[in-house]
Design an enzyme around this catalytic site. Structure first.
Site, PDB file in Angstrom:
ATOM      1  N   GLU A 135      43.172  44.359  37.213  1.00 21.73           N
ATOM      2  CA  GLU A 135      44.200  44.722  38.328  1.00 21.73           C
ATOM      3  C   GLU A 135      45.567  45.008  37.846  1.00 21.73           C
ATOM      4  OE1 GLU A 135      42.308  42.057  37.758  1.00 21.73           O
ATOM      5  OE2 GLU A 135      41.576  41.349  39.756  1.00 21.73           O
TER       6      GLU A 135
ATOM      7  N   CYS B 222      45.061  40.933  33.012  1.00 23.22           N
ATOM      8  CA  CYS B 222      43.806  41.119  34.184  1.00 23.22           C
ATOM      9  C   CYS B 222      43.688  42.637  34.441  1.00 23.22           C
ATOM     10  CB  CYS B 222      43.900  40.511  35.286  1.00 23.22           C
ATOM     11  SG  CYS B 222      43.687  38.840  35.287  1.00 23.22           S
TER      12      CYS B 222
HETATM   13  N1  THU Z   1      40.161  38.705  34.717  1.00 23.38           N
HETATM   14  C1  THU Z   1      40.417  39.867  35.407  1.00 23.38           C
HETATM   15  O1  THU Z   1      40.814  41.016  34.876  1.00 23.38           O
HETATM   16  N2  THU Z   1      40.702  40.039  36.765  1.00 23.38           N
HETATM   17  C2  THU Z   1      40.466  38.890  37.626  1.00 23.38           C
HETATM   18  O2  THU Z   1      40.762  39.017  38.742  1.00 23.38           O
HETATM   19  C3  THU Z   1      39.913  37.590  36.916  1.00 23.38           C
HETATM   20  C4  THU Z   1      39.794  37.582  35.736  1.00 23.38           C
HETATM   21  C5  THU Z   1      39.734  38.652  33.363  1.00 23.38           C
HETATM   22  C6  THU Z   1      40.877  37.788  32.756  1.00 23.38           C
HETATM   23  C7  THU Z   1      40.109  37.368  31.368  1.00 23.38           C
HETATM   24  O3  THU Z   1      39.841  38.531  30.504  1.00 23.38           O
HETATM   25  C8  THU Z   1      38.567  37.169  31.790  1.00 23.38           C
HETATM   26  O4  THU Z   1      38.534  38.112  33.179  1.00 23.38           O
HETATM   27  C9  THU Z   1      38.015  35.950  32.080  1.00 23.38           C
HETATM   28  O5  THU Z   1      38.987  35.160  32.841  1.00 23.38           O
END
Ligand code: THU
Length: 137
Positions: free
Chosen positions: A61, A59
């Site tokens: 973050e 993700c």
């Molecule tokens: N994702 C993030 O980068 N941060 C979040 O807080 C929630 C989900 C991303 C992971 C994945 O690449 C996409 O969003 C869909 O889940």
């Protein structure tokens, strides 16, 4: 929670938005950007980085956090997240746990939707009763 100035919020959201443009999301097509401010004053940007095997996806973050920790940062002041969704961004459970390793419960988390509208919550609100090193004392 320490009050954040409007100028700083806008600045962090601008950097999170910039980071979102670097998102690698060929599977979900859901782009996420983050900007983490360290106590040193440095900013660390991150985007989501997906994988054909799905589970190794990182993700936005965590990308920002791992970049910062690698650079020697251990204390943080604020986090901004922006994503493609209509609702305000909300860090996943894994990211909340990773944030809790290094950030105080009072950490302000600026959560923006795709338009850039935002609300501010604390890490403590996102992950109450977090498991941390204090529990292993
Ligand atoms: N994702 C993030 O980068 N941060 C979040 O807080 C929630 C989900 C991303 C992971 C994945 O690449 C996409 O969003 C869909 O889940």
């Amino acid at each position: 929670m320490k009050t954040m100035h409007e100028v700083e919020i806008k600045n962090m959201l601008r950097m999170a938005k910039e980071a979102r443009q670097r998102s690698y999301a060929p599977y979900s097509h859901f782009h996420v950007g983050a900007c983490l401010k360290a106590v040193s004053g440095a900013y660390y940007q991150g985007c989501n980085i997906e994988n054909a095997a799905f589970t190794p996806t990182n993700c936005a973050e965590r990308t920002a956090m791992f970049k910062a920790v690698y650079e020697g940062e251990r204390e943080f002041e604020a986090l901004a997240i922006i994503w493609d969704g209509e609702d305000y961004a909300s860090p996943c459970g894994v990211c909340r746990q990773v944030l809790a390793e290094f950030c105080a419960p009072g950490l302000p988390v600026i959560c923006a939707n795709k338009e850039g509208d935002y609300k501010i919550v604390t890490l403590g609100e996102l992950l109450p009763a977090a498991f941390t090193k204090k529990d292993m004392a």
